[in-house]
Each structure stands twice: as C-alpha cells, then as structure tokens.
Enzyme design. Structure first.
Site, PDB file in Angstrom:
ATOM      1  N   ASP A   1     -16.176 -19.609 -11.317  1.00  0.00           N
ATOM      2  CA  ASP A   1     -15.561 -19.376 -10.019  1.00  0.00           C
ATOM      3  C   ASP A   1     -16.626 -19.034  -8.983  1.00  0.00           C
ATOM      4  O   ASP A   1     -17.783 -19.372  -9.158  1.00  0.00           O
ATOM      5  CB  ASP A   1     -14.510 -18.261 -10.123  1.00  0.00           C
ATOM      6  CG  ASP A   1     -15.119 -16.890 -10.363  1.00  0.00           C
ATOM      7  OD1 ASP A   1     -16.072 -16.792 -11.175  1.00  0.00           O
ATOM      8  OD2 ASP A   1     -14.657 -15.918  -9.746  1.00  0.00           O
TER       9      ASP A   1
ATOM     10  N   GLU B   1     -18.478 -18.283 -17.986  1.00  0.00           N
ATOM     11  CA  GLU B   1     -17.101 -17.787 -17.919  1.00  0.00           C
ATOM     12  C   GLU B   1     -16.194 -18.253 -19.053  1.00  0.00           C
ATOM     13  O   GLU B   1     -15.284 -17.522 -19.458  1.00  0.00           O
ATOM     14  CB  GLU B   1     -16.485 -18.162 -16.565  1.00  0.00           C
ATOM     15  CG  GLU B   1     -16.998 -17.343 -15.396  1.00  0.00           C
ATOM     16  CD  GLU B   1     -18.313 -17.861 -14.828  1.00  0.00           C
ATOM     17  OE1 GLU B   1     -18.823 -17.284 -13.853  1.00  0.00           O
ATOM     18  OE2 GLU B   1     -18.845 -18.863 -15.371  1.00  0.00           O
TER      19      GLU B   1
END
Length: 402
Positions: free
Chosen positions: A178, A170
C-alpha cells in the site's frame, strides 16, 4: 509568479484544513511534544531537512509523523525562502514502513477509527509529496520498506546507498502493498513489480537504481559531503540539485544473484494471469534448474497469505492503468477492508506471528489459494459503504501524475 503564489497559497490552505481534520485522530497517548520530536527539522541556506526520528522503531510511521510531515511540507511549500526539501531517517533505517504493531493493538482494542485516521493521514501526505511544487530529495540510507517507500518514491530524487534495503513485505503479514505501492511497483520493468509485491523480496541500493526505484547511488562514506553541499545550495532548480547528487554518484551494478539478472525468467513466471499459474511456473523452473533464486521465490510465495497474494496481484495490475491519486484512493478502501476482519483476520494474524509473538507460524484464513473465492477478493476492491467516506484528495488543486 503571482499566479504561482496564489496556487501555492490555495494548496496550503486546503492542506491545513485536512491536517486539522486528521489531527483529531491522533493516538491519545501521543502528546504534542512527541509529535514534534518524532520529526526533527534542520534549517539550511535554502532548504529544510525533515528527519524521521524514531530510531528504536526503525522510524516506523504513525499518525503523528504523517500529520507533522504534512504540516511542515505545506508550510515549506508556501515559503519563498525555501527552495527544496530533504528527508532522511535517524539510526540504521530510513523508514521501515507503518507501525504495524501499534495498528495490531489498536485493532484488537476495537479502535478502528484511529487506524482509519492513520491510513488517511499517511496517504494524504504521500499525495502531497507526489504533487509537491518544490524539488525533494530522499536519502534512503538503510531500511526502506512499505510505507517508507511510499513517503520517498513520489518525490523528485531518491538517493540509495550501500546500506539501503528495499522491500514491500506486506503479503508476509496478511496485507497488501500500500502507500502508493501499486502505483510505483506497476511501473517497474516487465513484471518486476508483481514479483516484488507478491514475494516481499529485498532489493539492494544498486538494484534500486538499476530498476528505477532510486535516481542516484552513493556509498555511505560520501553522505556527509553530499549533505553539506546540499545544505549550502541556494536554489529551487532541480537540475542544480541533480548535478550535486551526480557529482558524488557511484556507478554500481546488481550482483550476479540479483533477480534483475533473471528478468526473462521472472517475466515468464510473473506475467501469468493468476497466482496459481505464477506458482506453477516458478515450480516448473525450480524443478528444471534447481536454481537458488527459483527455490527462494517459491518459498516466499508459499509462506505468504493466500488471500493477500490474490489481492496484491490484482492491485498491482490495476495500478498499471491508474494515476497516483486513483491508486491511493483504491488502496485506502483495501486497507480498511484489510483491518476490518470482515473478510479475513490475516493482517492481525500475520503481525502476531511475525512481529509480536514471533512464532513465524501464521494460520492464514483461508489457508490455501483454492479456498480463496473471487468474491473475497472482489470485496477488497468494492466501494465502501454509504456511511464510510472515501479518501478525499485535492485532485482539483493538485494534479496527479500518470
């Protein structure tokens, strides 16, 4: 037994209420038949198999899939004839994570509420899986990244293979690990979680089982035998399922180039308090040794969004002292901040540069670590406004794990 049945019925009722709420946020161009086809179901003797079925998109997750999984898992949990559940992917991936291209377009079209619905639906399912009453087996045969890890690691068993590729990439797209990543990354040995979360480095199936992300490892050619034997089992006993998986397990070790063989250096570098100190430590090691792993790690850190690096480091560190539900609620706040563009446009810029236009030259804002203020990082972790509801998880009905 009666009390267990009442608990399951209560959980299912609560899950269905949340499901109906989440279904209202499904994308307009996703008719009901698509929702059904994106998750296929196979019925076995005493189990059900959920098959992620978007092979052309590497089984990327969308609101449809999250809602469908939640619906299926709630009904299976309440069915006394179903002893356990298996999840796998079609094609060459288990799941490559969230459909970031779809999110990118929704954000640019101003459809933020649909983005919120995606995160709410996905994170709610992850919590459901993490508190599931029945044994769960994820067959991680292929790409398993981001949200793909999120919908598998909270389950009972994770079977890796010689085709498994794990990563939480990410920071390379201006976001943060997440879907529960701050929970499972923070519980890895030493500071391996910080390393994976900040660099987006890939792990093989052998590395996954070595560090605990996977519970079992089997070569791909054994999967038909494993799936056949699992399908013939009539049980809800985790030990019986585990024996089946162990029967076909292969003993493997990480390759010599693996980061796991450099855990002392990794801990020394990624145990520092700040991203700046981490990069300085890796640079010192690279200068002293000219080691390929150090050079590669340094390159990944310098390619990532500076803001994402600082946010992600703090997220993993906070996750170390939080339960699964606390991590998901905090990550939900962070994700909403990340897509809002109020702090930075890094997520859309990262997806544009690496996935949409593929020029691989993102223009991060801020462009350097020294220009990332503490206030910017703090905003990611701040409570949402009074008009913005938090992620609601049924923690009283479904107790979270530490």
């Amino acid at each position: 037994m009666q009390s267990l049945k009442r608990l399951v019925t209560s959980r299912r009722r609560d899950s269905l209420i949340r499901l109906k709420r989440n279904l209202s946020s499904l994308p307009i161009n996703s008719p009901a038949d698509d929702l059904q086809n994106q998750v296929l179901v196979e019925g076995k003797a005493s189990s059900r198999v959920a098959i992620l079925n978007r092979p052309s998109s590497l089984n990327a997750l969308n609101t449809n899939i999250g809602a469908r999984l939640h619906e299926l898992y709630a009904s299976w949990e309440d069915d006394p004839n179903i002893g356990f559940v298996v999840m796998k992917g079609s094609g060459r991936a288990f799941c490559a994570g969230g459909d970031i291209v779809a999110l990118y377009h929704l954000i640019n079209e101003g459809m933020i509420e649909k983005c919120k619905g995606f995160f709410r639906t996905l994170y709610s399912f992850i919590y459901h899986l993490g508190t599931y009453l029945k044994p769960h087996v994820s067959i991680l045969n292929g790409i398993t990244m981001g949200g793909g890890a999120g919908i598998s690691i909270p389950g009972t068993f994770r079977l890796a293979t010689d085709r498994t590729v794990f990563a939480t990439p990410e920071t390379q797209i201006g976001f943060h690990p997440d879907a529960g990543a701050s929970f499972h990354l923070s519980r890895l040995p030493g500071h391996l979680g910080e390393y994976l979360g900040l660099t987006g480095a890939k792990l093989s199936g052998a590395e996954m089982v070595s560090c605990g992300l996977a519970t079992h490892y089997s070569n791909t050619d054994k999967l038909p035998l494993i799936e056949e034997e699992l399908g013939n089992l009539v049980t809800d006993d985790p030990s019986v399922i585990e024996s089946c998986l162990e029967k076909y397990s292969d003993v493997v070790y990480p390759e010599k180039i693996s980061a796991l063989h450099r855990i002392e250096v990794l801990n020394k570098c990624f145990g520092h308090d700040t991203v700046e100190e981490i990069i300085d430590a890796v640079e010192s090691e690279a200068s002293a040794t000219n080691d390929a792993w150090c050079n590669s790690t340094l390159k990944k850190l310098k390619e990532a969004s500076p803001l994402s690096l600082k946010v992600s480091l703090r997220s993993v560190r906070e996750g170390r002292f939080q339960t699964l539900d606390q991590c998901l609620v905090r990550e939900y706040r962070m994700s909403l901040q990340g897509i809002s563009k109020r702090i930075s446009n890094d997520f859309c810029e990262g997806v544009r540069a690496r996935v949409v236009h593929k020029d691989f030259a993102p223009k991060w804002e801020p462009p350097s670590l020294e220009k990332v203020s503490d206030d910017m990082v703090d905003q990611y972790f701040a409570p949402l406004s009074e008009s913005e509801p938090n992620l609601e998880l049924p923690t009283k009905q479904r107790e979270a794990f530490n």
